[in-house]
Design an enzyme around this catalytic site. Structure first.
Site, PDB file in Angstrom:
ATOM      1  N   HIS A  10       2.201  60.786  34.559  1.00 13.91           N
ATOM      2  CA  HIS A  10       2.758  60.688  36.064  1.00 13.91           C
ATOM      3  C   HIS A  10       3.968  61.673  36.320  1.00 13.91           C
ATOM      4  CE1 HIS A  10       5.993  57.982  34.889  1.00 13.91           C
ATOM      5  NE2 HIS A  10       5.376  57.566  33.900  1.00 13.91           N
ATOM      6  N   ASP A  18       9.754  60.294  29.903  1.00  8.27           N
ATOM      7  CA  ASP A  18       9.106  59.263  30.911  1.00  8.27           C
ATOM      8  C   ASP A  18       8.996  59.978  32.356  1.00  8.27           C
ATOM      9  OD1 ASP A  18       7.724  57.326  31.945  1.00  8.27           O
ATOM     10  OD2 ASP A  18       9.319  55.841  31.501  1.00  8.27           O
ATOM     11  N   GLU A  42       4.060  56.130  39.511  1.00  2.55           N
ATOM     12  CA  GLU A  42       3.672  55.142  38.431  1.00  2.55           C
ATOM     13  C   GLU A  42       4.690  54.078  38.253  1.00  2.55           C
ATOM     14  OE1 GLU A  42       3.664  53.562  34.358  1.00  2.55           O
ATOM     15  OE2 GLU A  42       5.161  54.466  35.459  1.00  2.55           O
ATOM     16  N   GLU A  43       6.009  54.631  38.464  1.00  2.27           N
ATOM     17  CA  GLU A  43       7.141  53.726  37.968  1.00  2.27           C
ATOM     18  C   GLU A  43       7.277  52.826  38.913  1.00  2.27           C
ATOM     19  OE1 GLU A  43       8.326  53.596  35.337  1.00  2.27           O
ATOM     20  OE2 GLU A  43       8.734  55.659  34.498  1.00  2.27           O
ATOM     21  N   ASP A  57       1.930  58.708  28.472  1.00  2.00           N
ATOM     22  CA  ASP A  57       3.074  58.316  28.921  1.00  2.00           C
ATOM     23  C   ASP A  57       3.642  57.302  28.090  1.00  2.00           C
ATOM     24  OD1 ASP A  57       4.424  57.583  30.900  1.00  2.00           O
ATOM     25  OD2 ASP A  57       3.328  55.938  31.936  1.00  2.00           O
ATOM     26  N   HIS A 112      13.845  55.071  30.950  1.00  2.00           N
ATOM     27  CA  HIS A 112      14.668  54.656  32.287  1.00  2.00           C
ATOM     28  C   HIS A 112      16.041  54.786  32.114  1.00  2.00           C
ATOM     29  CE1 HIS A 112      10.873  51.979  33.237  1.00  2.00           C
ATOM     30  NE2 HIS A 112      10.294  53.278  32.830  1.00  2.00           N
TER      31      HIS A 112
END
Lengths: 466, 466
Positions: A281, A293, A327-328, A355, A425
């Protein structure tokens, strides 16, 4: 003519041996090309250091769309296009701020960040008593009388004894995703969640949360606190349960905006109607630059197609790279791709997502029929020279998940997971934490699996069920 | 009484199942203790950040001896002692300095460091023409007429297509170790060696070199240049073969000094005469703090004994941790340990070294008889839940190598090798590049193997040969 049995056996052995050697050769060519002449690391450098965090709806997300489309255009694929998709636009605003107040005027700052999708605090921030719980199930026991007006502090840590850190994550992430919606039912005024991080450090880790069917007027702000901050808060609360917690965040949800999945493909030479997807993503959270990520998964997926071109292997089936948007905090890209595929009656036979970070690859997990898993596991010896050992049943990836109904083999690359949640994140998900060789080995491992799937095909699931 | 065959089979199955379950339980206890309550990371923090690089004969090496002995003392082992050993003392002196001179007055500095054991340059430094070679074998072809008076620049890079970076290292390290001795035979005035590093960066990587039987008056100074420096030098040489290279280094060899192997042991409960060793080397190079090489191996080895105590498992055989001194530039500690063991007629049955960095463990390599390897490989399923898959024949470790003659099973921990040579022998071999969980998983993996060896014993090699 009937051949004597021994002769048949010899021919079969010969065929198998020959095929094996050819596979070994092609796989070696893919690894060699990735390790000596790879492009993934350069692409990631650009995504991370020239563009940065790519939250859905942001300028950076659009820059990433433009950049990756341009790079795919330069690879000489048969077709490159953008697939429009409406995505949510949530904006963090000015930096968050929080402190523990042990008594009026005596405060200690702690690092927090708003969870993605959270509402803001009131303009002047929110100050309230705070109550620690180890999970959502404790709320019921405490009841409204103990929660109303307070901030709920979810502090269940990730379990360090899980060898897969993703299993440890799964055991905690309900606090982050549903913690606010659940606490609101008991009249909480806000929510602070221990960061999903196995390490003790000062980085708060954001991530998506949802309010479910909580009415708009009842939605309470939710933030993550760093693991060190969580330890401090917990200890302070043990010494004095009457302390207050203050936090202020200025995030805001805007109307949806148009964005894109970025898609490129090499047409299959003999079965163009059978589609294989590799993807990651393109969006990321906004605190770091999204290198692990999922910048890593995007550039590895692009690299798969480049490696096929580079080694002169033309796939028999159509090979598509899809860089999914959002995606997130929405999965809109994954859902849109599957919807369009279904509307067009496309026949997807295989989808592979990367991912889980750009770390040393350990293998794959597969969401497919037993027969397909067995066929794939028979290829294990081909991967062992590259120290790829995991071929297990399991989760594939969020973005390719919506394709599941279409009866295909779904797979997820499984890199070493130990360091993933140190960065996930958070502000320190940055380029310097990606090792070039580890990233390249992942791309080559993906390309090798795609090569074998292309060559030997998959066993259609409907046929199996029927 | 003869039991019916089926009954025998059932009893055997039952026994195996029971044993298996007990093993699974103990191994899980070891991993859980390492991951929830490990000491290895704290110990490494002290070795790295309070002490630092621990070159043989240095103050820091002695501090490391004192610190680790104290820590072992605190574990409640049956015995802790220091084993004296004379070690070489080589000192780097003031920082090295080097530049490329394209024409008089036009210079570019490049990062270098003296190789361990090298002589100094003349006081004013050494300036000479420089000639690039891809390896020692090229010297013969070039001959004295092309080499005399020049600096030889060894620039064969590590092969990126080798999946094990140690294999890539093996393919290059002769340039570093023997490059000066060989070049001196052709009248070279000095040697510059491309750093043993797969990555392009600005860190020069030191490491041991030897002059063999080169007479003292013919010994020439040798230094490593960073990989980026090597690329720059090579390109500059292609543009103009007549450039000069200047370097100055002030290193010096002093007389041998006394140092120590640090040893602790838990006496075996039923076979105290059978000795199992776990170890790493306490000395390190001086540029970084020696976290990966080999602080990690030392603290993991100490942790094995602590985990045994912590989980309440008393070994049947004697379990010894040995922190060897002087692996890097002499192997005096390893040799001394084996010599004393032989003199005392000690019966070593097993030795395991961790000296490949504190990265995620992938398995072991074994230097032992086929029968022992087969027995050990039968335990593989017990390790798979921890993602340990490699049980291969191969190299064990430098320090335990001298025990080989004593007919035992030698083993080396094999962590993921991708990042090792980014740090090896360089300024950036530092604590922040070690991940706590990866380090702990290594310690637990070692402890699990030691537990199985202790429980099931090894097959004596002499018995096999006879």
């Amino acid at each position: 003519m009937r051949l004597p049995l021994l002769l048949v056996a010899l021919i079969l052995c010969g065929t198998i041996f020959y095929a094996q050697s050819e596979d070994e050769k092609q796989i070696k060519a893919l690894y060699d090309a990735a390790l000596t002449n790879g492009k993934a690391y350069d692409w990631l450098n650009h995504l991370s250091n020239q563009i940065g965090g790519r939250l859905s709806g942001s300028v950076q997300a659009q820059q990433a769309v433009d950049y990756t489309k341009g790079q795919l255009d330069s690879l000489g694929l048969d077709r490159v296009w953008l697939q429009p998709v409406m995505v949510p636009k949530w904006v963090r605003g000015t930096p968050e701020f929080a402190y523990i107040e042990t008594k009026p005027g005596l405060t200690t700052n702690v690092p927090i960040c708003a969870l993605g999708g959270s509402v803001a605090t009131p303009d002047g921030g929110l100050k309230a008593n705070i109550i620690e719980v180890q999970g959502i199930e404790e709320l019921e026991k405490l009841g409204t009388e103990n929660i109303e007006g307070k901030i709920v502090f979810y502090n269940r840590p990730m379990d360090p004894t899980k060898i897969s850190t993703f299993a440890a994550y799964s055991g905690c992430v309900d606090q982050r995703y549903s913690g606010a919606a659940e606490a609101a039912k008991f009249g909480a005024s806000g929510v602070i969640v221990r960061s999903m991080n196995l390490r003790l450090d000062d980085y708060p880790h954001t991530g998506s949360m949802g309010y479910g069917d909580t009415p708009v007027e009842n939605r309470i702000p939710a933030a993550a606190i760093s693991t060190e901050g969580a330890e401090l808060l917990s200890t302070t609360l043990k010494l004095n349960p009457n302390i207050k917690f203050y936090f202020k965040q200025n995030c805001k949800q805007f109307p949806d905006v148009e964005s894109y999945n970025v898609i490129g493909e090499i047409k299959g030479s003999t079965h163009p109607e059978e589609i294989m997807v590799v993807g990651g993503h393109l969006d990321s959270w906004d605190l770091g630059d999204g290198s692990h990520d999922d910048g890593a998964g995007c550039v590895q997926s692009m690299e798969v197609l480049r490696l096929f071109k580079k080694t002169g292997y033309r796939p028999k089936r159509t090979l598509r790279v899809v860089l999914f948007m959002n995606e997130e905090n929405g999965l809109r890209g994954g859902n849109k791709y599957a919807e369009v595929a279904q509307n067009k009656n496309e026949q997807h036979v295989f989808a592979l997502e990367s991912d889980s970070g750009g770390f040393t690859p350990r293998g794959f997990s597969f969401d497919c029929s037993e027969e397909n898993l067995k066929q794939i596991q028979s290829w294990k010896p081909l991967f062992e020279p590259y120290l790829i050992h995991m071929f297990v049943e399991g989760y594939s990836g969020a973005d390719i998940g919506p394709l599941k109904g279409q009866g295909l083999v779904l797979a997820g690359l499984r890199p070493d997971s130990q360091r993933y949640f140190d960065h996930h994140h958070a502000e320190n998900d940055t380029f310097e934490h990606v090792n070039k060789r580890e990233l390249e080995l992942g791309a080559a491992t993906m390309a090798s699996l795609v090569y074998l799937i292309d060559k030997y095909g998959t066993i259609p699931q409907k046929q199996i069920k029927g």
